[in-house]
Design a protein around this motif. Structure first.
Motif, PDB file in Angstrom:
ATOM      1  N   ASN A 192       0.787  -1.225   0.000  1.00 33.29           N
ATOM      2  CA  ASN A 192       0.000   0.000   0.000  1.00 33.29           C
ATOM      3  C   ASN A 192       0.824   1.283   0.000  1.00 33.29           C
ATOM      4  O   ASN A 192       1.589   1.528   0.942  1.00 33.29           O
ATOM      5  N   ALA A 193       0.677   2.085  -1.036  1.00 30.72           N
ATOM      6  CA  ALA A 193       1.063   3.479  -0.924  1.00 30.72           C
ATOM      7  C   ALA A 193       0.006   4.151  -0.049  1.00 30.72           C
ATOM      8  O   ALA A 193      -1.174   3.799  -0.102  1.00 30.72           O
ATOM      9  N   VAL A 194       0.436   5.099   0.778  1.00 31.75           N
ATOM     10  CA  VAL A 194      -0.512   5.872   1.591  1.00 31.75           C
ATOM     11  C   VAL A 194      -0.386   7.335   1.196  1.00 31.75           C
ATOM     12  O   VAL A 194       0.711   7.902   1.224  1.00 31.75           O
ATOM     13  N   THR A 195      -1.487   7.943   0.794  1.00 33.97           N
ATOM     14  CA  THR A 195      -1.473   9.375   0.500  1.00 33.97           C
ATOM     15  C   THR A 195      -2.452  10.070   1.431  1.00 33.97           C
ATOM     16  O   THR A 195      -3.334   9.441   2.012  1.00 33.97           O
ATOM     17  N   THR A 196      -2.271  11.363   1.583  1.00 37.10           N
ATOM     18  CA  THR A 196      -3.189  12.130   2.408  1.00 37.10           C
ATOM     19  C   THR A 196      -3.627  13.385   1.660  1.00 37.10           C
ATOM     20  O   THR A 196      -2.889  13.922   0.841  1.00 37.10           O
ATOM     21  N   LEU A 197      -4.839  13.806   1.961  1.00 34.36           N
ATOM     22  CA  LEU A 197      -5.386  15.044   1.393  1.00 34.36           C
ATOM     23  C   LEU A 197      -5.813  15.904   2.571  1.00 34.36           C
ATOM     24  O   LEU A 197      -6.703  15.523   3.339  1.00 34.36           O
ATOM     25  N   ALA A 198      -5.177  17.059   2.733  1.00 34.84           N
ATOM     26  CA  ALA A 198      -5.430  17.922   3.898  1.00 34.84           C
ATOM     27  C   ALA A 198      -6.219  19.154   3.479  1.00 34.84           C
ATOM     28  O   ALA A 198      -5.822  19.866   2.560  1.00 34.84           O
ATOM     29  N   ILE A 199      -7.341  19.383   4.144  1.00 41.57           N
ATOM     30  CA  ILE A 199      -8.218  20.507   3.820  1.00 41.57           C
ATOM     31  C   ILE A 199      -8.172  21.521   4.960  1.00 41.57           C
ATOM     32  O   ILE A 199      -8.382  21.164   6.110  1.00 41.57           O
ATOM     33  N   PRO A 200      -7.909  22.798   4.645  1.00 43.99           N
ATOM     34  CA  PRO A 200      -7.940  23.807   5.715  1.00 43.99           C
ATOM     35  C   PRO A 200      -9.381  24.062   6.140  1.00 43.99           C
ATOM     36  O   PRO A 200     -10.229  24.417   5.321  1.00 43.99           O
ATOM     37  N   THR A 201      -9.652  23.876   7.422  1.00 47.23           N
ATOM     38  CA  THR A 201     -11.044  23.930   7.869  1.00 47.23           C
ATOM     39  C   THR A 201     -11.600  25.350   7.878  1.00 47.23           C
ATOM     40  O   THR A 201     -12.813  25.544   7.868  1.00 47.23           O
ATOM     41  N   ALA A 202     -10.721  26.352   7.871  1.00 49.16           N
ATOM     42  CA  ALA A 202     -11.185  27.738   7.992  1.00 49.16           C
ATOM     43  C   ALA A 202     -11.894  28.245   6.741  1.00 49.16           C
ATOM     44  O   ALA A 202     -12.494  29.317   6.768  1.00 49.16           O
ATOM     45  N   ILE A 203     -11.868  27.503   5.656  1.00 54.30           N
ATOM     46  CA  ILE A 203     -12.514  27.995   4.438  1.00 54.30           C
ATOM     47  C   ILE A 203     -14.023  27.807   4.472  1.00 54.30           C
ATOM     48  O   ILE A 203     -14.728  28.362   3.649  1.00 54.30           O
ATOM     49  N   PHE A 204     -14.514  27.030   5.425  1.00 50.72           N
ATOM     50  CA  PHE A 204     -15.948  26.746   5.515  1.00 50.72           C
ATOM     51  C   PHE A 204     -16.635  27.663   6.519  1.00 50.72           C
ATOM     52  O   PHE A 204     -16.018  28.076   7.491  1.00 50.72           O
ATOM     53  N   ASP A 205     -17.921  27.918   6.304  1.00 52.44           N
ATOM     54  CA  ASP A 205     -18.673  28.713   7.276  1.00 52.44           C
ATOM     55  C   ASP A 205     -19.323  27.834   8.342  1.00 52.44           C
ATOM     56  O   ASP A 205     -20.186  28.291   9.078  1.00 52.44           O
ATOM     57  N   GLN A 206     -18.928  26.569   8.403  1.00 52.15           N
ATOM     58  CA  GLN A 206     -19.416  25.670   9.438  1.00 52.15           C
ATOM     59  C   GLN A 206     -18.225  24.837   9.925  1.00 52.15           C
ATOM     60  O   GLN A 206     -17.199  24.747   9.247  1.00 52.15           O
ATOM     61  N   ASP A 207     -18.382  24.252  11.095  1.00 54.32           N
ATOM     62  CA  ASP A 207     -17.335  23.402  11.645  1.00 54.32           C
ATOM     63  C   ASP A 207     -17.468  22.024  11.019  1.00 54.32           C
ATOM     64  O   ASP A 207     -18.454  21.334  11.237  1.00 54.32           O
ATOM     65  N   ILE A 208     -16.483  21.615  10.227  1.00 54.43           N
ATOM     66  CA  ILE A 208     -16.623  20.332   9.536  1.00 54.43           C
ATOM     67  C   ILE A 208     -15.876  19.201  10.236  1.00 54.43           C
ATOM     68  O   ILE A 208     -15.712  18.127   9.670  1.00 54.43           O
ATOM     69  N   LYS A 209     -15.398  19.441  11.455  1.00 50.40           N
ATOM     70  CA  LYS A 209     -14.692  18.358  12.132  1.00 50.40           C
ATOM     71  C   LYS A 209     -15.685  17.354  12.725  1.00 50.40           C
ATOM     72  O   LYS A 209     -16.801  17.716  13.072  1.00 50.40           O
ATOM     73  N   PRO A 210     -15.288  16.089  12.849  1.00 47.80           N
ATOM     74  CA  PRO A 210     -16.189  15.097  13.455  1.00 47.80           C
ATOM     75  C   PRO A 210     -16.465  15.476  14.911  1.00 47.80           C
ATOM     76  O   PRO A 210     -15.591  16.017  15.594  1.00 47.80           O
ATOM     77  N   LYS A 211     -17.665  15.208  15.337  1.00 52.45           N
ATOM     78  CA  LYS A 211     -18.084  15.599  16.690  1.00 52.45           C
ATOM     79  C   LYS A 211     -18.789  14.428  17.353  1.00 52.45           C
ATOM     80  O   LYS A 211     -19.407  13.606  16.699  1.00 52.45           O
ATOM     81  N   ARG A 212     -18.708  14.388  18.641  1.00 57.00           N
ATOM     82  CA  ARG A 212     -19.482  13.438  19.437  1.00 57.00           C
ATOM     83  C   ARG A 212     -20.962  13.694  19.174  1.00 57.00           C
ATOM     84  O   ARG A 212     -21.399  14.850  19.100  1.00 57.00           O
TER      85      ARG A 212
END
Lengths: 479, 479, 479, 479
Positions: free
Chosen positions: A421-441
């Motif tokens: 397996n090659a492993v790649t990552t895609l990182a998105i800056p969260t500040a570009i959204f007008d909502q909090d897109i992080k996972p939450k309880r």
């Protein structure tokens, strides 16, 4: 007086300094290539070109140390419009692209041109959209017309328009998002020598003649054709007009501008922004520098193909010739001394974000098939994972696909040795959204955002039949 | 009282807060897995494991919200020594790797374990080397013993030792370089369910049985084998001892730890450092979290295979169970609901560099052959370009190869749609060197650095026959 | 559609969005105040002003959400020239400053103006020098003509010219330095109400009437006068022309623009750059926003008084009215509800540097006298320490003083409670120099740089008598 | 081999390298000063000291290049406890502070000690709380017992306890906040010579004897006394025990540790963190380096006096002697060659934040009185503005005051020349809060946060009479 130095580095050349000292007037950059966006690409005052060829004559001379300005049409020369339909995308003829400004012949302070074997340092002192034309577009290309990284998932043409507010961009078609641009030219390159041109044509012809079925990766990457070979169709060769004797031969062998190559070219590296400095190999006398394909912003990979925020624009540049630098600094990796690649330094004013949400991808495809250390397959999966995730926050998958093409997200090759397996990552800056897109309880409280559809959606075609997604797609895809 | 929040995000759970409020004592992390580096991996007080299997029993329970400490041997369990030879690398038996600490059963504040379908948020609050064992190593693996990304160019075993000075590392074998570590565990993962394990074994077996000649990429990537299948050899299954009835069956089906997969695992993502938070899918009751393969520092790609600065170390962790989160946030991309990947948030204290020298690579291989949008091939070329460049500043190519494996360099997929060339970049922070490595105008002045060899070089084997580099290699390689 | 949001924050206003949705044309900013730099400040098409007064009539209306462009002369309206003498600095009449563009009346989408008690959010979407006028200057003011922070050490007028290369600036008078600008307006402010104007005039008059000898700090800070009171001399009041009835009264009470105050004004905060958003209190109907004093770059403190790189320039702005926001967010600290200060958010594209050399200062003055927690005294010492240090690397002390005024250095209040010493720090980004300015071990090797004088030096006056430095200066100063 | 280099810089010393090459063992730092937090400061194995004096004998030798570890009690030596009352703060005897570890005698590789006139480079390779003692506290000191920057507004003792989760800290008394620490020692210093000690004592005595009424700034800054003079009370002089002959004389002249001075000392600079390097002047043979006052985190200014998160802790250090460096690099600013200040380089792993909310302050005090370019007054106003603002988001003003003392906020001197107003700014990273604290448009929607009180509040005293706030305070203050 110090005039010729890089992003943060400095070199002194006493002779040159002496000469420049005599001109102490305010250094408004000299405009060497003006553009009138109301005219067609072939009607511009300084003729444009859309192919790479050593014999396209320079349109102007530029002296090293001089600050000069180059203006550029967008990559399609105005074919895509600020309207309500993706028809222009669907039917765009790719043989026209990319319209480039140049070539520029670079000479030193004594008038001697850059020579093959030199390194041409090009500093981007400033850049931006053309005043009065401050908008851009991002598009999904139709599968039958070039496609893109995920064309098997998103086969139909779509378009989004972006408006600029200084450093910021927003799109009516992707609501709830706004971000500062990491503006850059998709294309900065020197002209190839005839030897290098032949190498390109041969190797790409060989690939184009390959049967896609024999390439494992073609089970996963459905973009076609495999390579875009020279064609006189819509070929523009600057000062070499169609009626001139040499046009026909040149048009048949001039390389297309689609891929990045040894000369730089369409590398689509989002970090080639303000303050950046690229070191380009020189293959022909004068270097013959061309630029084009301005992007207001782009994500790593530019995944939807026309995935950056495409626009017309200007560059303010300064060049320096490092005599013998190609031999000194660039060791060829390949069968000839021409098999080199540019290197560059990143500028000091990239937008900075401190919070990122990151998606992983491994080299197992959507059918569950295991590939061997294939970073392209792994990145496809990372992008798919991110699209699926964003679609939970009110976006259609097409919106998410386009957004990941043009926002300042980062695509990394994290692991490339842990078979299979090659492993790649895609990182998105969260500040570009007008909502909090992080996972939450999820303790009973409703999510802000998800389920709530962000409208309007992307622009589609007037007469849009639904293209079927690639046969055999997994059950997880939309019907 | 707020106790359970991510890198920069916050969630409140009143019930949990109430419970935690009653324990106001200083929160020294509870040590759940101690390591004695003077003992063998199989002699540790809490038994280790080196395979993934759902039936490896948890060694301890951890409650969400609790701060706990896990110690780990290095990935080889001490087989590589701080000595003057690379023999230990040359003959290392890869069936022993990686030794993991765990599994840990994660329960909520009411004692209910994490369940399949949940998301397990794991925050790395702190990490580091084990006190008294502050050193690490980086190695090139022998071509016949696993190899690495450039094994065709560097087929012989080599080793470098790194010493730590707090956040900094330096190596006697790579003089002139010192950098702050972006310390992280190479492996963080949950146990697979039996269904997921079967999927892994099937798809990897299928690949392993493929004839490498039929894979185009194998003309370029010479690392072998294609996949590492289950083997009872050197298999360690934690509390399931070899003499127990179930051992044999489990050992024959337990997955090797080499590749990253759906459960996280050996993703070798350099940014999983202090303050970072990963969201792992839960496949078995209790989640069964395991960690290992501590890296003091690693470059994107970890190109020399044993390319990070490998060490023993500790993690201070905090877990949170997001009930139903796997279904809520992770959409499968593949034929089953298990085809998901973790996501994560980056921490706030990564080392920051402002100047980078960047190398490009396109998907044309060293023989000049054109590949189709192959990011792995393009990255190989970018790494080769960087190695050649650094070798002009006094380093041997092996030194440069190792350095790019372990220093905080960034590997990016810049363009993946401009057929036929994928464009990747490799960015090196220039501040790690004690010389200026940027290209300079060469007007008669000698370069500082180049030509001047940095000695000593890497450690080699006692009895080192020179392995030939891959047949047919280009003329640009050393004889 | 989302149009009104801050640097990285977002608010939605459905009504406004609806209205704006109907205008989908490319949003080239509307030019509301044009400047012709070839004309005098009082000859501009839209009249300028150089005083604060509630009754200066607005020159234009601007609707919130609209992107508009304001152009500005430099603070002196062109009195300082790109020539070889500091005479223009020596004899500059400070009663002319600062020439401001505005006031602008801000209305909401229904045409209702901002009201006292509202908060006016002003976002700087873009900014820069005026095309064709890309140069600036930095100066030491003569002690008898305003002086500066270190006027007792540097009493004579000096000047440096800066030329711009896109984001970079360099000066022939300060060789070996080049840096990216953190470009910003020195002045952004709303008009004061008549009550606030009276408060200003009273408190400043009281101070101006103080005998400097009674102020302990005046033993250390020799800048004079203590305050600049209203004066009709050179007073410019926009549309209120000198021949109009109200001019005389207004001119005699209109506040000078030198200090920053409750309305913002000349705060000279270097971080008010691209993408930044300031929240200004509204004191009069329409807010009456004015801007001016463009700086290509400035260091914290702007220590030489005319210490930024002063230039003409443009701003692209967007406003938002937060109804009742002044009362909601700004609590007065002082005897009236008008005693408030603006707040702001920093933009995302500041130049970033990773290496800083930092100088400390404590509140002991050059005579060795101990002051009580005086951050001004401590900062003076930090600046003196930095000047002395830089003078070891080839710079004259005047060059160093000017450089610290205009380069992106940071001045911090580190400790303000450890009686009797305030501790301040001045941090200089090392990447702006073409030499390594960090301290080095001196084992026999010559220093690069020190002793080697950087020439030419600053521009001085044609007929420059040497002003004596302040009487009683310590023996460490140059004779 | 490279061993002696700074944060990002490198120097080579062949002789030293040779010597160090022979010791290739893992470099676990040598523990030179151990601390047992269960013992009293005067019971520690290696005796501590709490005064500056040239004749305090070194407790150990350290060789340059050597990595060593120093442990430290908290500044009060354990007097403040993790309990429910601020009584310990209220009655804390300040004559005990600060307990320092050291002095250390620094010698070069040939055993020769550092000499007066040298520069001692001290690199902080690592640091942290002591294992098992991972907690800290922040406090407001009682007005009658030292007070703080805002003692006239907050005269009563208060306390908050902080717990650490690796790099993060949170406090039960300030809910809704969590942040990564910029951990640093408040005190790093060399011993003064007797001449320097005399200078300190004289100038501070002179100030202490001043009548506060004659100091204008004392109308605003109410912290007392003006200076803390030598006192034998609670004086601890390391190896010089109370019964020894020299103790009495030394105790009567040894300088208190409260203020930062020419030797470094209690500078409380929050950026002296991991990877940082300070260059200290050497005044006595051996340098006699002492450290103490560990802070898990601190805001610029440390405004509440005991305002950092105070803790016990350890440092891992490396020293380098720059022979003659004090003379080469530090120019005295004052009447003697001893009037110098340290300089330093910032480390590469500070927490990075991209969003800041910034408050301005001008030099007008709470009574509306105009002060002349007084940065202390201006900073007081900026801090008051920030406190008032945060109190709208559910915090008590005491909570906000403490938070601004210890969170990683930045205090800057923005303008110091625009008479009569100094302008300072206080920037708060918004990511430390669990709510969005930026100003928002108020169209009918309730604010998240404001009005909703964050409980519990700070710890107060068991028997707390309410101290009246300073007489004459403005009407805007709480009754």
């Amino acid at each position: 007086m110090i005039l010729l130095f890089g992003a943060q580095s400095f070199q002194r050349d006493e002779a040159l300094e002496e000469i420049l000292l005599q001109n102490m007037a305010p250094l408004t950059p000299r405009l060497v290539i003006p553009i009138d966006v109301k005219k067609q690409p072939w009607e511009q005052k300084v003729p444009l070109h859309n192919r790479w060829h050593p014999d396209i004559p320079p349109v102007a001379d530029v002296t090293e140390g001089e600050l000069f300005r180059v203006e550029m049409v967008d990559w399609t020369g105005g074919r895509v419009r600020d309207d309500n339909s993706a028809d222009d995308i669907k039917f765009l003829d790719l043989t026209i692209t990319h319209y480039l400004s140049g070539p520029l012949r670079i000479v030193d302070s004594e008038g001697l041109p850059a020579s093959p074997g030199d390194l041409l340092a090009v500093e981007i002192c400033n850049l931006g959209p053309l005043p009065g034309d401050e908008w851009g577009y991002t598009a999904i290309f139709e599968r039958e017309n070039g496609g893109g990284f995920l064309t098997d998932h998103f086969p139909s043409a779509r378009k989004a328009i972006w408006y600029f507010e200084g450093i910021y961009a927003y799109s009516p078609q992707i609501p709830g998002v706004r971000f500062p641009g990491l503006t850059h030219p998709g294309i900065v390159g020197t002209a190839p020598s005839i030897e290098l041109l032949n190498i390109w044509n041969e190797r790409e012809k060989k690939l184009a003649e390959t049967s896609p079925e024999t390439l494992k990766v073609c089970e996963v990457l459905h973009q076609r054709p495999l390579a875009n070979l020279p064609t006189p169709e819509n070929c523009l060769l600057g000062k070499i007009q169609k009626e001139m004797a040499e046009w026909h031969k040149m048009a048949n062998e001039a390389a297309r501008t689609i891929p990045g190559r040894e000369n730089g070219g369409n590398c689509d590296i989002k970090n080639l922004s303000r303050g950046f400095k690229v070191y380009l190999p020189v293959f022909v006398e004068g270097a013959n520098l061309s630029t084009g394909d301005m992007h207001f912003s782009q994500g790593d990979g530019e995944v939807s193909f026309c995935g950056a925020i495409e626009m017309s624009g200007f560059l303010e540049l300064k060049c320096e010739i490092i005599r013998g630098g190609m031999k000194e600094y660039l060791t060829p990796v390949g069968p000839t001394p021409l098999h080199v690649n540019p290197i560059f330094e990143i500028g000091p004013v990239e937008p900075h974000f401190s919070e990122w949400l990151v998606f992983e991808g491994i080299s197992v495809d959507e059918y569950g098939k295991q590939h061997f250390l294939d970073a392209s397959v792994a990145y496809k999966r990372a992008v798919l994972n991110a699209i699926e995730y964003l679609s939970k926050f009110g976006y259609s998958k097409e919106q998410a696909y386009l957004l990941l093409s043009c926002c300042p997200c980062e695509g990394r090759i994290s692991g490339i040795v842990d078979s299979p397996n090659a492993v790649t990552t895609l990182a998105i800056p969260t500040a570009i959204f007008d909502q909090d897109i992080k996972p939450k309880r999820l303790s009973g409280r409703p999510l802000r955002g998800p389920k709530l559809r962000r409208l309007p959606d992307l622009l589609s075609c007037s007469n849009s039949e639904h293209l079927p997604v690639t046969q055999g797609q997994s059950g997880t895809r939309e019907p």
